[in-house]
Enzyme design. Structure first.
Site, PDB file in Angstrom:
ATOM      1  CD  GLU A  17     -22.954 -54.873 -38.771  1.00 33.09           C
ATOM      2  OE1 GLU A  17     -23.491 -55.456 -39.728  1.00 33.09           O
ATOM      3  OE2 GLU A  17     -22.425 -53.751 -38.888  1.00 33.09           O
ATOM      4  CG  ASP A  39     -23.611 -50.153 -39.630  1.00 32.29           C
ATOM      5  OD1 ASP A  39     -24.172 -51.238 -39.809  1.00 32.29           O
ATOM      6  OD2 ASP A  39     -23.113 -49.479 -40.561  1.00 32.29           O
TER       7      ASP A  39
END
Length: 557
Positions: free
Chosen positions: A281, A219
């Site tokens: 990401e 993330d």
């Protein structure tokens, strides 16, 4: 004979499973609820794994299921080595991984290294400790500006709206230092210059690798390292770090220091058998900057958000595909395509907005509404275009059913911190996170054994339920199943794209034995003479021509 090979050549000669995989994202809250509390869970996912095997994907990616106060739907992690009781127990995670493996499915888990929850023991210790302490060095604490220190250390803004700094009250009751949170106040940013932080996450990696996971989706992978001087940034604060080549990068995104972190992580993964992977990401543009994350000694994949954001026109699609392939080819990596995820408006709705509409952060009942039929038609065409491209692809749960965004959620049920921190100016991401429908006539459309659903499902979703589509020719579910089967049979993921001559409003390319045509124009397109039609996103017209907003896969002699 010259036996010296570059890393890029080695990567091409021995492609790993991830280079062509189709990976399915599961948002645990909204996939399947086993106990009827209205919140999806790990046993529910395990019970629905046969659906993924039948669909034909290669792996699953699970959004966070760790202990968390759920201030940001689990992306505020309080403990990286356990399971949130809402979702089950650690033994449920072990069983899910094993059951997936028995079906030939690999498992990727989410890792959230940019920040922890404010409930994490580290942050609680930091609040109790003094300025300058070792506990505070794990996070980004700074003294405030102004004579009384009552102004934030810089002008950075949170991605979710409002300032990116919050002032703490010290143990003696006086106003104290400020801590950085690029997202919610409940998500304090970690200090990745601290060796203790780096060592902790190496241990977290090993914890889950030892339990059998096949990789990690990382993330906010472009956000861990901040510019050392925390310089002011007067531009709007967005998670996308895209800048023109000759312009400075934002001081909070895509700093060069992140790459050494991932090189160290890669060495850990490479020490395990079974080809474990790292997925970034990273909202980074241009493509050349993104490609740095997938160099041979760093990550294996990076989501191609430039592709997700590209306009639905032939020139825009041609440009982004060309740029993406050239950038990743330069470092010997696959391109990783994606159209939807838990952070963006579902592409069945996004593509139903007028071309050129800025990407909305959620859609509300009083916002301009997408054209549902047009959006689904374009979404099906975009999906066939994407699945025909060489490289890997990600699917978001429910897109195989053609699910649109829930665009009429009542404001009082919204839970995304973006909605609350912007005072409702941004509708937020709840509309793409609504629990998905499995059975048209069952409670909560088969999401769980009761009518409970943590976000309300639209009454129109019965028509999208899996049991209304399975075995129905032309349904979106069968469109996906056929595409995934043909993609595998023809090895499109490991193929090579070659552009073909075509009219201005048509995109045409060859990949292996297939010719792929997408008609963006209003005029139906005649198919090449003698071509065998293998698959199409919508029926041909009565003249056998390819209509507007339709993609066809052809086999040409």
């Amino acid at each position: 004979m010259n036996t010296n090979t570059t890393p890029q050549e080695a990567a091409r000669s021995t492609p790993g499973w991830w280079t062509e995989a189709v990976i399915y994202q599961i948002y645990p809250r909204s996939f399947a609820d086993s106990d009827g509390d209205g919140i999806g869970d790990l046993p529910g996912i395990t019970a629905r794994l046969d659906h993924l095997a039948e669909l034909g994907v290669d792996a699953v990616w699970l959004s966070p299921f760790y202990p968390s106060p759920q201030a940001d739907a689990g992306y505020d992690v309080a403990d990286y080595r356990d399971v949130e009781p809402l979702f089950g127990k650690l033994s449920d995670a072990d069983r899910l991984i094993a059951e997936a493996k028995s079906r030939g499915l690999r498992t990727i888990v989410d890792l959230v290294p940019n920040h922890t929850s404010s409930a994490h023991v580290w942050f609680q210790a930091a609040l109790a400790a003094a300025p300058g302490s070792a506990e505070r060095q794990r996070y980004v604490f700074r003294d405030g500006l102004g004579p009384a220190g009552d102004e934030p250390p810089n002008d950075w803004q949170s991605v979710f709206g409002g300032p990116a700094w919050t002032r703490v009250t010290e143990s003696d009751g006086r106003p104290g230092q400020w801590y950085l949170h690029l997202f919610d106040t409940a998500q304090p940013d970690l200090n990745w210059d601290n060796p203790e932080v780096r060592a902790e996450f190496l241990d977290v990696l090993r914890f889950w690798l030892d339990r059998g996971v096949d990789g990690f989706r990382v993330d906010v992978a472009h956000g861990l390292v901040k510019q050392a001087d925390l310089a002011n940034w007067e531009e709007p604060q967005e998670i996308l770090s895209g800048q023109e080549v000759d312009k400075p990068r934002p001081p909070m995104w895509d700093q060069d220091g992140v790459h050494e972190i991932y090189r160290e992580w890669r060495r850990v993964l490479d020490s395990y058998d079974g080809e474990r992977i790292l997925v970034a990401e990273a909202w980074v543009e241009p493509a050349e900057r993104l490609a740095r994350y997938v160099r041979p000694d760093e990550m294996h994949q990076a989501f191609n958000f430039e592709f997700l954001l590209a306009a639905w026109t032939a020139p825009a699609q041609y440009a982004v595909v060309t740029r993406s392939l050239e950038a990743t080819e330069a470092v010997g990596a696959p391109t990783t395509w994606v159209l939807s995820n838990h952070d963006v408006v579902r592409h069945a709705s996004r593509l139903g907005l007028p071309i050129g509409t800025p990407r909305p952060n959620g859609i509300g009942a009083d916002d301009p509404q997408p054209d549902a039929a047009l959006g689904l038609r374009r979404a099906r065409a975009a999906t066939l275009l994407m699945l025909a491209l060489p490289g890997s692809a990600y699917l978001y749960q429910g897109e195989e059913l053609g699910l649109p965004e829930h665009t009429t959620l009542a404001d009082e049920v919204r839970q995304d911190p973006t909605y609350h921190r912007t005072g409702g100016a941004q509708r937020g991401r709840d509309g793409c996170r609504v629990p998905i429908p499995w059975e048209a006539d069952a409670p909560s459309y088969g999401f769980g054994p009761t009518d409970a659903s943590w976000l309300p499902q639209p009454t129109s979703w019965a028509e999208y339920a899996l049991d209304r589509q399975r075995g129905v020719p032309g349904s979106t579910y069968e469109l996906y199943r056929t595409a995934l089967r043909l993609r595998r049979e023809h090895q499109l993921g490991r193929g090579t794209l070659r552009w073909l001559e075509s009219p201005d409003e048509v995109l045409a390319f060859a990949n292996g034995p297939l010719t792929v045509l997408t008609n963006f124009g209003a005029t139906p397109l005649p198919l090449p003479a003698g071509a065998e039609l293998l698959h199409t996103s919508a029926p041909l017209d009565t003249d056998g021509h390819l209509p507007t907003d339709t993609t066809a896969w052809l086999h040409t002699p």
